[in-house]
Design an enzyme around this catalytic site. Structure first.
Site, short mmCIF file in Angstrom:
data_model
loop_
_atom_site.label_atom_id
_atom_site.label_comp_id
_atom_site.label_asym_id
_atom_site.label_seq_id
_atom_site.Cartn_x
_atom_site.Cartn_y
_atom_site.Cartn_z
N GLY A 105 -12.91 0.65 -84.23
CA GLY A 105 -14.35 0.85 -84.20
C GLY A 105 -15.08 0.28 -85.39
CB CYS A 111 -19.43 -0.93 -51.72
SG CYS A 111 -19.48 -2.71 -51.44
CB CYS A 114 -15.45 -3.04 -49.83
SG CYS A 114 -15.85 -2.10 -51.31
CB CYS A 132 -18.26 -3.69 -55.43
SG CYS A 132 -17.45 -2.40 -54.49
CB CYS A 163 -16.18 -5.93 -53.60
SG CYS A 163 -17.16 -5.51 -52.16
#
Lengths: 261, 281, 230
Positions: free
Chosen positions: B29, B238, B241, B263, B269
Site C-alpha cells: 500500500g 445481465c 448471459c 456484464c 459474459c
C-alpha cells in the site's frame, strides 16, 4: 489546583531562540501546574509569540528544555520527541487556539466534522457517536447545535473562535496554548468568549498558556503572569499582584498605559 | 520489432522499475516513487500500467488487457498490440488463461489465482490529494499514519447524502497500515482485493508512483460501524448471459431511452453464453 | 491557639518609575495579630496605608520586608513570597476579602458573582445559588436584579454584591476594606449584622471602617499601623 500534585505539568528552563543576531526570546523559564492559566503579556516584539511557538513545537528553540508530564505521570522532553510523538501529543493532550480561527479550522468541512476530526484520528468509528460528541461540544461552547452541518465559513468570527475551541477540547487536552484568543473580535463578542474560556478552564481543570497584549484579558483568565520585553521576562507573579503592584518599570508603564473607559 | 528492446524498455529501466516493485511489495500500500519514462502513449492513457507490465513480462507470459472490463475497446486493443509487437507473447481474452492482466477500471469477475499478476492503471495515486496539495505533507501524513482527514471526508458524505458518495476508487487500508487508492475500479470490486491470491501491482505514470498489494494481504474499505461498506446491486441480471452478482454496464440501445444492462466483464459474459449455447440443443 | 493572622515587621515602599522613580514609603514596620473571633479595626486616618496593609495580607501587594503568616488548614502560610498557586489556595479556602471596588466581569449575573467563591470550593451549582440568594436577600438586593450583571447597578448595589461575595463562603479569616462605603443606613445595618454574625462564629477579622458607628458595632478592639495595639 491542589497541593498534593508532585510535579508541574510543564517545566520550562532556559528557553532561548535567536533569529540570527536578533533575540526572539532569551532564557525564559517557569513551571506550569495543572489547572493553572499562565498569561504571557507584552507588546509587539516582546518575544511572547516566540515563546509560544517554541513551546507548541512550531519553532525550534536555540537552547533550553521543555518537560511535559504525561497522563501517566512521566516526564517527557518535548524538544527531543520524534515528529510522530510530538504530533500525537499535539492532537490529544494539547490544544492550540490560534488568533485567527481560520488557522485552526478546516473551513471546507462542516462544524460537526471539525469537532469530530480528532476523535476520528484517534480511531472513533461510529458515526452516530461522533455526531453525539460533536453536538455536545457545540453546546458547551454555546454554538446552536442546529448548525452542526453548516460550514465554518458561514459563522461569525466569534462563533468560528468558539468552534476552534471545541475542536481542540474534544480530546480533553490538559494544556491549551492560546495566541490572542480574542484578537480581532468585537468587544461584546470578546466578553462572551472570555467568559466561556474562564468557565471551561475551571470546569475542565485545564492548564493554559495565553499570549496576549491585552491586560484585561489576563486579569480575567490568568492566574499568573509573565511580562515580557525584548525577548526577556522582566516580571512574573500572581496576576492581580503584577497588575496592581507592578515592580518593574516596564510593567508599571504597561499597566498605566491601559485606558479605562 | 528488432529496433526495440524486449518490451520496449531498456534493461536498466526495467531493473529500476523492478526495484521499485520489490519495495512496493515489501510495504503493502505504500507509494514508491520511480523514474517514469516517456512512453509511446500520452499521460492519462495508462503509461504507468504499461511500464509495470513491460518490466515484469517475460516471453512465456500470457497477456490479457482489459479496459472497463472489455477486451475489445480501443485502449485495450492498442495496449495489447503494443505488447505483441514488442514482446511477441501470446495474448488471450480468457481470464483464467492469463498469467499477466493489465486492467483499467475493473477487476475481472472470474476469481484470480495464485500464479497471476494484475497490473492496474492509476491516474492519481495519493488518497489524500483532495485534502492536501503538498506532497511533503501527504508523505508525512502517511508516515505518521495521520488519516483523520480521510475519515472526515467519509463523515461529510454521510452528513450530506446519508451515505458515502464515493462509488469508485474507494479508499482502502492495506495490511492494516497504509491508506491506498485502488484506482478507479468500482467499489463493487473492492472486496476482490481483500486477501486476493494474485499479486496486485499499481502504476501511475504521470504521478511517477508504483504500489502493490501482495497475495493474501488484508484490504479493508473504509467505513463506519453504523454505516458499513456496501457494494452496488442491480435489480436484474445481465441481459445477455443472465448472470447476477456481477458488475453490469448500462447500455443505451435507441433514441427513445431504451436501455439494457450487460456484464462489464466481456470475457465472463461471453463464456457464460458459450456454456449456455453448448447446453441447449 | 495561634493567631489566625500574624503580621511581622511589614515594610512596603512604592517606587513610581513612571514618575521619575519617586518613592512612597507607606508601611514602615507594621506588626499585629488577629485571633479567631476578633474583629480588629484599624484606626488610622485615611491615606495612612490601611488598604495597603490589607492588600499585603491578601497577597495583592508585595511588601519588601516582613512576614504575613496566615493560618491555612492545619498549617501556616507566609503570604509574602508564597508561590502564586499557594496564595490562590489560601484565598480560596481560608482568606476572604471585601474590597471597596467591585471589579465587574461583563455578562456574569449577580447571583453567579456571589456564588463563585462557593463554586470554587466545590459546592454544587444548586447549593451555591441557594446560599448566594440567601445572602442577597438579607442585603435586600431585589430578586429581579439577581440575573443581571452588576455592570448597571448603582454604587450601593455594587458594594452590597461585594459584601455578599466576600461573606458567602464563610472563610475563617476575613479582610474588610470599608465594607459599608456608599451604603445607606439600612444597608449599613444589614452589613453590620452579617459581620457580627460571622465574628460570633469565630471568624478572625481585620478591617477599616470609616463610619464610627459601624466601627463600634463590629470591632472587638482597635489597632493602629505604627502604634501600639489598643
Amino acid at each position: 489546583m491542589s497541593d498534593d500534585v508532585e510535579r508541574p505539568l510543564l517545566r520550562v528552563r532556559g528557553l532561548t531562540r535567536w533569529y540570527g543576531p536578533q533575540v526572539g526570546c532569551l532564557d525564559v523559564g517557569f513551571d506550569l501546574w495543572p489547572g493553572e492559566v499562565l498569561g504571557v503579556v507584552g507588546e509587539s516584539g516582546s518575544g511572547k509569540t516566540t515563546v509560544l511557538g517554541c513551546l507548541s513545537g512550531r519553532v525550534v528553540p536555540t537552547a533550553g528544555t521543555v518537560e511535559f508530564t504525561t497522563r501517566e505521570g512521566l516526564g517527557v522532553d518535548v524538544l527531543r520527541l520524534s515528529e510522530a510523538e510530538r504530533r500525537r501529543l499535539a492532537r490529544t493532550d494539547w490544544g492550540v487556539v490560534h488568533q485567527n480561527p481560520r488557522d485552526g479550522l478546516r473551513m471546507g468541512v462542516t462544524a460537526g466534522a471539525n469537532v469530530g476530526e480528532r476523535l476520528m484520528a484517534l480511531g472513533a468509528r461510529h458515526y452516530g457517536a461522533i455526531r453525539e460528541a460533536a453536538l455536545d461540544w457545540l453546546g458547551q461552547v454555546e454554538i446552536d447545535t442546529g448548525r452542526i452541518d453548516d460550514l465554518p465559513e458561514t459563522f461569525s468570527g466569534g462563533m468560528q473562535q468558539r468552534l476552534q475551541i471545541a475542536r481542540n477540547l474534544v480530546t480533553r487536552p490538559r494544556l491549551v496554548f492560546m495566541d490572542e484568543p480574542t484578537g480581532g473580535l468585537d468587544v461584546s463578542v470578546q466578553a462572551r468568549l472570555l467568559d466561556l474560556l474562564r468557565t471551561l478552564v475551571a470546569y475542565l481543570g485545564l492548564s493554559a498558556i495565553v499570549v496576549t497584549h491585552d491586560l484585561a484579558v489576563t486579569r480575567l483568565l490568568a492566574h499568573r503572569l509573565l511580562v515580557m520585553r525584548r525577548g526577556q521576562v522582566v516580571e512574573s507573579g500572581l496576576t492581580d499582584q503584577v497588575l496592581d503592584d507592578p515592580q518593574h518599570p516596564y510593567t508599571q508603564l504597561l499597566v498605566s498605559s491601559v485606558l479605562q473607559p | 520489432m528488432s529496433a526495440y528492446n524486449f518490451a520496449f524498455l531498456d534493461e536498466q529501466t526495467k531493473r529500476m522499475i523492478r526495484r521499485a516493485i520489490l519495495k512496493a511489495v515489501a510495504i503493502p500500500g505504500y507509494q514508491v516513487p520511480f523514474g517514469s519514462r516517456e512512453m509511446p502513449l500520452s499521460y492519462g492513457w495508462g503509461t504507468g500500467g504499461v511500464q509495470v507490465t513491460a518490466s515484469v513480462i517475460g516471453p512465456d507470459d500470457v497477456l490479457k488487457v482489459i479496459d472497463q472490463g472489455a477486451d475489445d475497446t480501443t485502449n485495450a486493443v492498442s495496449i495489447r498490440q503494443f505488447f505483441v509487437r514488442t514482446t511477441g507473447v501470446r495474448t488471450t481474452t480468457q481470464t483464467d488463461e492469463a498469467s499477466l492482466i493489465q486492467t483499467r477500471h475493473r477487476i475481472p469477475e472470474t476469481p484470480l489465482a495464485a500464479d497471476q499478476i494484475v497490473v492496474f492503471q492509476v491516474p492519481i495515486p495519493e488518497p489524500l490529494r483532495w485534502l492536501e496539495p503538498r506532497e511533503t505533507e501527504t508523505r508525512t501524513m502517511h508516515a505518521l499514519e495521520e488519516y483523520g482527514a480521510m475519515w472526515v471526508r467519509l463523515y461529510e458524505d454521510i452528513t450530506r447524502h446519508g451515505h458515502v458518495e464515493t462509488a469508485y476508487d474507494y479508499p482502502v487500508v492495506v495490511n492494516g497500515r497504509y491508506l491506498m487508492r485502488p484506482s478507479p475500479i468500482p467499489k463493487f470490486d473492492n472486496p476482490k482485493l481483500d486477501r486476493c491470491p494474485a499479486l496486485l501491482l499499481f502504476g501511475a505514470g504521470r504521478e511517477k508512483r508504483i504500489y502493490a498489494v501482495p497475495p493474501h494481504t488484508t484490504v479493508r474499505s473504509l467505513d463506519f460501524e453504523d454505516h458499513p461498506f456496501t457494494v452496488e446491486a442491480w435489480d436484474r441480471p445481465c441481459a445477455l448471459c443472465g448472470a447476477s452478482g456481477v458488475f453490469l454496464d448500462e447500455i443505451i440501445v435507441d433514441d427513445k431511452g431504451g436501455r439494457m444492462f450487460v456484464c462489464s466483464d466481456t470475457d465472463y459474459c461471453a463464456r457464460r453464453r458459450q456454456a449456455c449455447d453448448a447446453e441447449t440443443p | 491557639m495561634s493567631p489566625a493572622v500574624t503580621v511581622e515587621d511589614l515594610r512596603k515602599t512604592f517606587t513610581l518609575h513612571t514618575q521619575g522613580g519617586q518613592e512612597l514609603s507607606v508601611l514602615r514596620g507594621v506588626s499585629l495579630s488577629v485571633e479567631p473571633g476578633e474583629c480588629v479595626a484599624l484606626a488610622d486616618p485615611s491615606g495612612s496605608g490601611k488598604s495597603t496593609l490589607l492588600r499585603c495580607i491578601y497577597g495583592n501587594y508585595r511588601p519588601q520586608v516582613g512576614r504575613v503568616l496566615v493560618r491555612h488548614g492545619e498549617g501556616v502560610v507566609d503570604m509574602v513570597g508564597a508561590e502564586p498557586r499557594a496564595v490562590l489556595e489560601v484565598r480560596r479556602r481560608s482568606l476572604g476579602y471585601v474590597s471597596q471596588f467591585l471589579r465587574v466581569i461583563p455578562r456574569v449575573p449577580a447571583l453567579d458573582v456571589v456564588a463563585e467563591p462557593l463554586r470554587a470550593l466545590g459546592v454544587t451549582r444548586q447549593d451555591a445559588a441557594a446560599r448566594a440568594a440567601a445572602v442577597l436577600a438579607r442585603l435586600r438586593i431585589p430578586e429581579r436584579l439577581w440575573a443581571l450583571s452588576p455592570v448597571t447597578f448603582s454604587g450601593g448595589e455594587q458594594q452590597r454584591i461585594n459584601v455578599a461575595r466576600g461573606l458567602v463562603a464563610d472563610h475563617p479569616i476575613l479582610l474588610l476594606d470599608e465594607p459599608t462605603a456608599s451604603l445607606d443606613a439600612d444597608s449599613r445595618a444589614r452589613v453590620v449584622e452579617l459581620i457580627v454574625e460571622a465574628r460570633r462564629r469565630g471568624t478572625a477579622m481585620l478591617g477599616t471602617f470609616h463610619d464610627a458607628e459601624v466601627r463600634a458595632a463590629v470591632s472587638t478592639r482597635l489597632a493602629t499601623l505604627h502604634g501600639v495595639a489598643a
